[in-house]
Design an enzyme around this catalytic site. Structure first.
Site, short mmCIF file in Angstrom:
data_model
loop_
_atom_site.label_atom_id
_atom_site.label_comp_id
_atom_site.label_asym_id
_atom_site.label_seq_id
_atom_site.Cartn_x
_atom_site.Cartn_y
_atom_site.Cartn_z
N PHE A 229 0.83 -1.20 0.00
CA PHE A 229 0.00 0.00 0.00
C PHE A 229 0.87 1.25 0.00
CE2 PHE A 229 -1.77 3.41 2.73
CZ PHE A 229 -2.88 3.77 1.98
N GLY A 231 0.03 5.35 0.45
CA GLY A 231 -1.05 6.28 0.71
C GLY A 231 -0.91 6.92 2.08
N LEU A 252 3.98 -0.78 3.76
CA LEU A 252 3.19 0.45 3.88
C LEU A 252 4.10 1.64 3.63
CD1 LEU A 252 1.27 -0.49 7.17
CD2 LEU A 252 0.52 -0.87 4.80
N GLU A 253 3.93 2.27 2.47
CA GLU A 253 4.72 3.46 2.14
C GLU A 253 3.78 4.66 2.29
OE1 GLU A 253 6.20 6.53 0.91
OE2 GLU A 253 5.81 5.83 -1.13
N LEU A 254 4.01 5.44 3.34
CA LEU A 254 3.04 6.46 3.75
C LEU A 254 3.56 7.87 3.45
CD1 LEU A 254 2.02 4.69 7.07
CD2 LEU A 254 1.19 4.30 4.75
#
Length: 433
Positions: A229, A231, A252-254
């Site tokens: 993901f 976002g 998870l790349e936020l």
């Protein structure tokens, strides 16, 4: 019917076929503020169909040799490159970025993603050790995880979607991808190229729609063991909650709040143009009003300079590059991700001070340091709490090396080895001889 406006109607791509949906979401042209596209408002039913297709395609695709999968990825890269202008035009219209940026970065890097992982999949090695005293040989093998759930954002629609699809299918997985419902057009165009490239039906399935419906159905599905993901942090928290009962692998790349640290000995001829590009490449507006309410000064841009637009673009989402000064460290503009052509300029007096202030935000994705002092560059870069630090440059990517952030900027890394490790499971085999 005369006078009825025609909209671009997207369809889901499942098991190699385009399928209509029962309901649709309006998508807007950022340059005019008008609806120009309708995106499927998919849900559990469509995810179930995609899971069935991906499950059926997995045995055949995963058993292909790396060389065979590499050929398919290279063919897909060639087709994307041949469609570069068409894709760039669509990305600009759908996302709002300049046509130049789409032509020179988004689409070429999408091509590069497939070519890079087509090559890297051919060069992975495994570990092997021998215990002579026990007569045992140990070695490792990596196998694809299965069905990969891929969720990509609105800011780099095709670029980040291909950054996930390419390593996933290169490693032998089948995928179900959900692009942002705000920017789905180039993902839909990609679907048209998959069969031509030799991607078997069911290997790549793309299901469109909003996060609370189709995204949650994908994340919570028990037969999707892996989620990648990119976002926002609140969405990542929801993904973590939904996936926890199934012990899924997560990448998870936020968000990021990336500091650009400019020392007094920096080469300004290189520093200023790069910093301008890094500061003003995206658009939104509310943070400027919040900064003004906090007492900050707007030196140029929104609310200060006049923006002149043709009549057809008056309702579009345009704003001028904006510079904010006299702003406190605890301001929302200093702490939160703006995603706009907005930069805050604040002075500092020492290395220790600027490191402390740069590390005070909850994010830790990237940072830049500008200085001609090599010792200072090494000292500062090592102490910054960021997954990437560019010094005397910006956005120079080496795909062999890890990409990802610290703190609230996410979990996991992506790159040649890191993506391969994420999209595979490792197994140790011991043989007594």
């Amino acid at each position: 019917m005369a006078g009825t406006k025609a909209f671009l109607m997207l369809e889901n791509f499942i098991d190699g076929k385009f399928l209509p949906c029962n309901s649709y979401i309006d998508s807007y042209d950022p340059s005019t503020g008008e609806v120009y596209c309708r995106v499927p408002d998919s849900g559990k039913e469509e995810i179930e169909a995609a899971v069935e297709a991906a499950r059926g395609a997995f045995p055949g695709w995963s058993s292909r040799s790396p060389q065979e999968r590499s050929r398919v990825l290279n063919q897909l890269a060639d087709l994307l490159e041949q469609s570069l202008e068409e894709l760039a035009q669509a990305e600009s219209k759908d996302q709002g970025k300049t046509l130049t940026l789409a032509r020179t970065m988004d689409i070429p890097r999408s091509v590069q993603n497939f070519r890079f992982f087509a090559s890297s999949i051919l060069h992975h090695t495994s570990e092997c050790t021998q215990m002579d005293q026990l007569g045992c040989l140990h070695y490792t093998v990596r196998t694809p995880v299965g069905i990969a759930g891929l969720i990509s954002p609105w800011n780099l629609p095709l670029y980040l979607l291909t950054w996930k699809i390419a390593p996933a299918i290169a490693a032998g997985n089948t995928v179900i991808a959900k692009p942002s419902e705000l920017t789905s057009v180039t993902a839909w165009m990609l679907c048209k190229l998959l069969d031509k490239a030799g991607v078997p039906p069911g290997v790549v399935n793309i299901v469109f729609g909003a996060g609370p419906r189709v995204g949650e159905a994908l994340v919570s599905h028990p037969e999707v063991p892996l989620i990648s993901f990119t976002g926002s942090q609140p969405t990542a928290e929801r993904i973590t909650q939904l996936s926890a009962p199934h012990c899924k692998k997560l990448s998870l790349e936020l968000g990021g709040k990336n500091p650009a640290i400019i020392f007094d000995d920096a080469n300004l001829e290189e520093c200023i143009p790069a910093t301008v590009r890094s500061s003003f490449a995206n658009q939104v507006r509310s943070y400027i009003q919040r900064a003004r309410a906090e007492g900050a000064q707007i030196q140029c841009g929104d609310g200060v300079d006049k923006l002149s637009l043709p009549s057809r673009n008056q309702a579009g989402y345009f704003m001028l590059p904006t510079v904010i000064t006299d702003i406190k460290d605890d301001s929302c503009c200093m702490k939160e991700e703006i995603f706009g052509p907005v930069t805050c300029v604040v002075p500092f007096d020492s290395e220790e001070e600027v490191i402390k202030r740069a590390n005070s935000v909850k994010y830790g994705l990237a940072a830049t340091v500008w200085s001609s002092n090599v010792g200072r560059i090494h000292r500062v870069a090592k102490k910054l709490q960021s997954g990437l630090v560019w010094t005397n440059c910006w956005l120079v990517r080496e795909l062999n090396l890890p990409f990802g952030g610290m703190k609230s900027s996410g979990i996991g890394r992506e790159g040649a080895k890191d993506s391969y490790d994420f999209f595979t499971e490792i197994k140790t085999i011991t043989i007594k001889h």
